[in-house]
Design a protein around this motif. Structure first.
Motif, PDB file in Angstrom:
ATOM      1  N   PRO A  20       0.692  -1.150   0.000  1.00 29.35           N
ATOM      2  CA  PRO A  20       0.126  -0.017   0.112  1.00 29.35           C
ATOM      3  C   PRO A  20       0.936   1.161  -0.255  1.00 29.35           C
ATOM      4  CG  PRO A  20      -1.165  -1.408   1.408  1.00 29.35           C
ATOM      5  CD  PRO A  20       0.463  -2.292   1.091  1.00 29.35           C
ATOM      6  N   ASP A  21       1.913   1.216   0.786  1.00 27.61           N
ATOM      7  CA  ASP A  21       2.792   2.490   0.673  1.00 27.61           C
ATOM      8  C   ASP A  21       3.409   2.984  -0.710  1.00 27.61           C
ATOM      9  OD1 ASP A  21       2.289   2.784   3.423  1.00 27.61           O
ATOM     10  OD2 ASP A  21       4.152   1.749   4.176  1.00 27.61           O
ATOM     11  N   ASN A  22       3.773   1.795  -1.362  1.00 31.65           N
ATOM     12  CA  ASN A  22       4.068   2.224  -2.733  1.00 31.65           C
ATOM     13  C   ASN A  22       3.027   2.536  -3.720  1.00 31.65           C
ATOM     14  OD1 ASN A  22       6.938   1.199  -2.152  1.00 31.65           O
ATOM     15  ND2 ASN A  22       6.391  -0.919  -3.075  1.00 31.65           N
ATOM     16  N   LEU A  23       2.025   2.244  -3.577  1.00 34.32           N
ATOM     17  CA  LEU A  23       0.819   2.606  -4.306  1.00 34.32           C
ATOM     18  C   LEU A  23       0.544   4.148  -3.901  1.00 34.32           C
ATOM     19  CD1 LEU A  23      -1.867  -0.186  -4.206  1.00 34.32           C
ATOM     20  CD2 LEU A  23      -0.521   0.548  -6.075  1.00 34.32           C
ATOM     21  N   ARG A  24       0.465   4.349  -2.717  1.00 39.66           N
ATOM     22  CA  ARG A  24       0.031   5.863  -2.147  1.00 39.66           C
ATOM     23  C   ARG A  24       1.266   6.793  -2.923  1.00 39.66           C
ATOM     24  NH1 ARG A  24      -1.606   3.388   2.765  1.00 39.66           N
ATOM     25  NH2 ARG A  24       0.383   3.426   3.453  1.00 39.66           N
ATOM     26  N   LEU A  25       2.584   6.508  -2.624  1.00 40.33           N
ATOM     27  CA  LEU A  25       3.691   7.244  -2.941  1.00 40.33           C
ATOM     28  C   LEU A  25       3.316   7.362  -4.491  1.00 40.33           C
ATOM     29  CD1 LEU A  25       6.312   8.634  -2.774  1.00 40.33           C
ATOM     30  CD2 LEU A  25       7.153   6.401  -2.888  1.00 40.33           C
ATOM     31  N   LEU A  26       3.220   6.202  -5.283  1.00 42.46           N
ATOM     32  CA  LEU A  26       3.314   6.472  -6.664  1.00 42.46           C
ATOM     33  C   LEU A  26       1.919   7.235  -7.224  1.00 42.46           C
ATOM     34  CD1 LEU A  26       4.464   2.756  -7.802  1.00 42.46           C
ATOM     35  CD2 LEU A  26       5.549   4.928  -8.268  1.00 42.46           C
ATOM     36  N   SER A  27       0.847   6.790  -6.535  1.00 42.95           N
ATOM     37  CA  SER A  27      -0.294   7.585  -7.014  1.00 42.95           C
ATOM     38  C   SER A  27      -0.239   9.193  -6.647  1.00 42.95           C
ATOM     39  CB  SER A  27      -1.332   6.971  -6.142  1.00 42.95           C
ATOM     40  OG  SER A  27      -2.788   7.686  -6.319  1.00 42.95           O
ATOM     41  N   LYS A 113      13.525  -0.675  -8.209  1.00 44.56           N
ATOM     42  CA  LYS A 113      13.425   0.171  -6.904  1.00 44.56           C
ATOM     43  C   LYS A 113      14.786   0.231  -6.073  1.00 44.56           C
ATOM     44  CE  LYS A 113       8.675  -1.419  -6.350  1.00 44.56           C
ATOM     45  NZ  LYS A 113       7.723  -2.296  -5.406  1.00 44.56           N
ATOM     46  N   PRO A 114      15.031   1.398  -5.441  1.00 44.73           N
ATOM     47  CA  PRO A 114      14.259   2.396  -5.248  1.00 44.73           C
ATOM     48  C   PRO A 114      14.099   3.349  -6.619  1.00 44.73           C
ATOM     49  CG  PRO A 114      16.087   2.672  -4.208  1.00 44.73           C
ATOM     50  CD  PRO A 114      16.080   1.153  -4.609  1.00 44.73           C
ATOM     51  N   PHE A 115      13.191   3.850  -6.833  1.00 48.64           N
ATOM     52  CA  PHE A 115      12.887   4.502  -8.132  1.00 48.64           C
ATOM     53  C   PHE A 115      12.984   6.043  -7.843  1.00 48.64           C
ATOM     54  CE2 PHE A 115       8.694   3.386  -6.454  1.00 48.64           C
ATOM     55  CZ  PHE A 115       8.317   4.312  -6.271  1.00 48.64           C
ATOM     56  N   HIS A 116      13.315   6.954  -8.751  1.00 45.13           N
ATOM     57  CA  HIS A 116      13.174   8.468  -8.671  1.00 45.13           C
ATOM     58  C   HIS A 116      11.886   8.898  -9.475  1.00 45.13           C
ATOM     59  CE1 HIS A 116      17.193   8.705  -7.011  1.00 45.13           C
ATOM     60  NE2 HIS A 116      17.501   7.764  -7.820  1.00 45.13           N
ATOM     61  N   GLY A 117      11.263   9.739  -8.747  1.00 43.61           N
ATOM     62  CA  GLY A 117      10.000  10.066  -9.421  1.00 43.61           C
ATOM     63  C   GLY A 117      10.126  10.866 -10.838  1.00 43.61           C
ATOM     64  N   VAL A 118      11.331  11.671 -10.973  1.00 42.42           N
ATOM     65  CA  VAL A 118      11.392  12.146 -12.346  1.00 42.42           C
ATOM     66  C   VAL A 118      11.630  10.918 -13.283  1.00 42.42           C
ATOM     67  CG1 VAL A 118      12.891  13.606 -13.786  1.00 42.42           C
ATOM     68  CG2 VAL A 118      12.385  13.966 -11.537  1.00 42.42           C
ATOM     69  N   GLU A 119      12.496   9.874 -12.846  1.00 39.06           N
ATOM     70  CA  GLU A 119      12.515   8.474 -14.088  1.00 39.06           C
ATOM     71  C   GLU A 119      11.195   8.038 -14.320  1.00 39.06           C
ATOM     72  OE1 GLU A 119      15.031   4.617 -14.190  1.00 39.06           O
ATOM     73  OE2 GLU A 119      14.960   5.474 -12.329  1.00 39.06           O
TER      74      GLU A 119
END
Length: 439
Positions: A20-27, A113-119
């Motif tokens: 869920p944390d990954n989902l919230r972050l990406l969303s 992972k861990p990923f960068h938002g810009v990427e």
């Protein structure tokens, strides 16, 4: 900073991750960039979400319970509806084999992972732009294909018009030129017969009145075999009458076939058009050194007059009957060993023509042969312009394409073919009794 270019719609992104944390972050990250984001906590939920609304891009985790990302991608790519959706794998697995497997099942990209938002955003944008370019390319290909199809149709139509005009003028010209002398001969045969009969009667009276002819007359009677001449002159005149009548019927068939003066729709007898075409092809139906005569079986229904372009409909009959004769001749070609079977009554070449009135106010005309038939791969292309299975020089691939245009486009009808290898072929024409132009 706004990373994505301006669009007239919000791209729909499906994020699939069992954490869920990954989902919230990406969303949150993708929503802030202007995307419409949907979330799925499992592979089954992701498949269901795709069936409801197709996403533009899927971000897919690999390690998930019950169904991992690889299996989800396999199922997506096995479905025609979801196959085009680009799948970007996003996983903590960074082994080369994991990445290879991700691409092997249909993934288009792989983010570790861990990923960068810009990427993540740039890779999503890259796929969206690729999809946009592919769609534009597909649209252009569709337009080009349509333009090509229209060009082919125009070429066929132009060739058809030229062939129709040339054939009509040729046939009409021959019919006109032959009609005048044969009318003269036919019209005078009756008088000639009467004259001969009168002369024979006169000779018979002379024989009665002068039973003892002179030696010179006796010599001439012997030389010309007078008794045979008197008895045979009736047979001779009868044969001349029948020959002249046959020529007259051929001329009439030529005139009916060309119908050059009837370019507009007319109410016509379809059977007359078929019969006229058969007269034109009579020389091809006769027995040859390679094959027996082709039998034509006519099963005509009780048809009313049909509104149609008569000369063009006759052209269709000509193409279909010629094709049937070509197919039957193929059986008897010396180099064709596939069909060299012992000749029996069943195997004798034949063409069966049936006509009927349907319950939907259309006329159906079926032309079937007992030739070698057409295989399924050829059947699907049989009406394509310039497609032919005949050897070079024996066919242009235009006859059936022209026939299709005449029946379907000009008469709002149907032209279909039913066939299978070794079982002959049947062409079925169906046209309305009335056309919109004369309604």
């Amino acid at each position: 900073m706004h990373l994505i270019p301006q669009r007239d719609y919000k791209a729909n992104i499906l994020v699939v991750d069992d954490t869920p944390d990954n989902l919230r972050l990406l969303s949150a990250m993708l929503t802030s960039q202007g995307y419409e984001v949907r979330k799925a906590l499992s592979g089954k939920m992701a498949l269901t979400a795709c069936q409801m609304v197709l996403p533009d891009v899927i971000l897919l985790d690999i390690n998930m319970p019950e169904m991992n990302g690889y299996e989800v991608c396999r199922q997506l790519k096995s479905n025609e509806k979801t196959r085009p959706i680009p799948v970007i794998f996003i996983s903590a697995l960074d082994d080369v084999l994991d990445k290879v497997q991700a691409f092997d099942v249909g993934g288009v990209d792989y983010i570790t992972k861990p990923f960068h938002g810009v990427e993540v955003v740039l890779r999503i944008e890259n796929q969206l732009n690729l999809c946009l370019l592919q769609n534009k390319l597909q649209e252009k290909n569709t337009l080009l294909q349509k333009a090509l199809d229209d060009l082919k149709a125009s070429q066929v139509q132009m060739i058809q018009q030229e062939k129709m005009a040339a054939l009509g003028q040729l046939v009409a010209g021959i019919a006109h030129e032959v009609n005048n002398p044969i009318s003269f001969i036919y019209g005078n045969l009756q008088y000639a017969g009467q004259y001969v009969s009168d002369l024979v009667n006169l000779i018979e009276v002379y024989q009665q009145e002068y039973p003892n002819p002179t030696p010179r007359i006796q010599e001439i009677v012997k030389q010309i075999d007078l008794n045979f001449l008197i008895n045979d002159q009736q047979n001779l005149m009868g044969a001349m009458f029948r020959g002249a009548e046959r020529i007259r019927s051929i001329v009439e068939a030529l005139q009916n076939f060309s119908r050059l003066d009837e370019a507009q729709m007319k109410r016509v007898d379809v059977h007359q058009g078929i019969d006229s075409t058969l007269v034109m092809l009579q020389h091809r139906l006769k027995q040859t050194t390679d094959r027996p005569a082709i039998e034509v079986v006519k099963e005509y229904g009780n048809l009313p007059l049909v509104i149609c372009y008569v000369s063009e409909l006759n052209q269709v009959f000509m193409h279909l009957l010629n094709n049937a004769i070509d197919a039957l001749e193929e059986i008897y070609e010396p180099e064709n060993t596939n069909y060299r079977l012992p000749i029996t009554n069943y195997q004798l070449p034949s063409i069966h023509i049936r006509t009927m009135l349907t319950t939907s106010d259309t006329v159906k005309i079926c032309i079937a042969d007992n030739g070698p038939g057409v295989c399924e791969s050829v059947l699907s292309r049989i009406f394509d312009p310039f497609f032919t299975t005949k050897p070079p020089g024996k066919g242009s691939g235009l006859g059936l394409a022209i026939s299709y245009q005449i029946i379907v486009q000009k008469h709002q009808g149907k032209l279909t073919c039913a066939s299978s290898q070794g079982r002959g072929a049947e062409f079925m024409i169906e046209i309305p009794l009335k056309q919109t132009e004369l309604n």
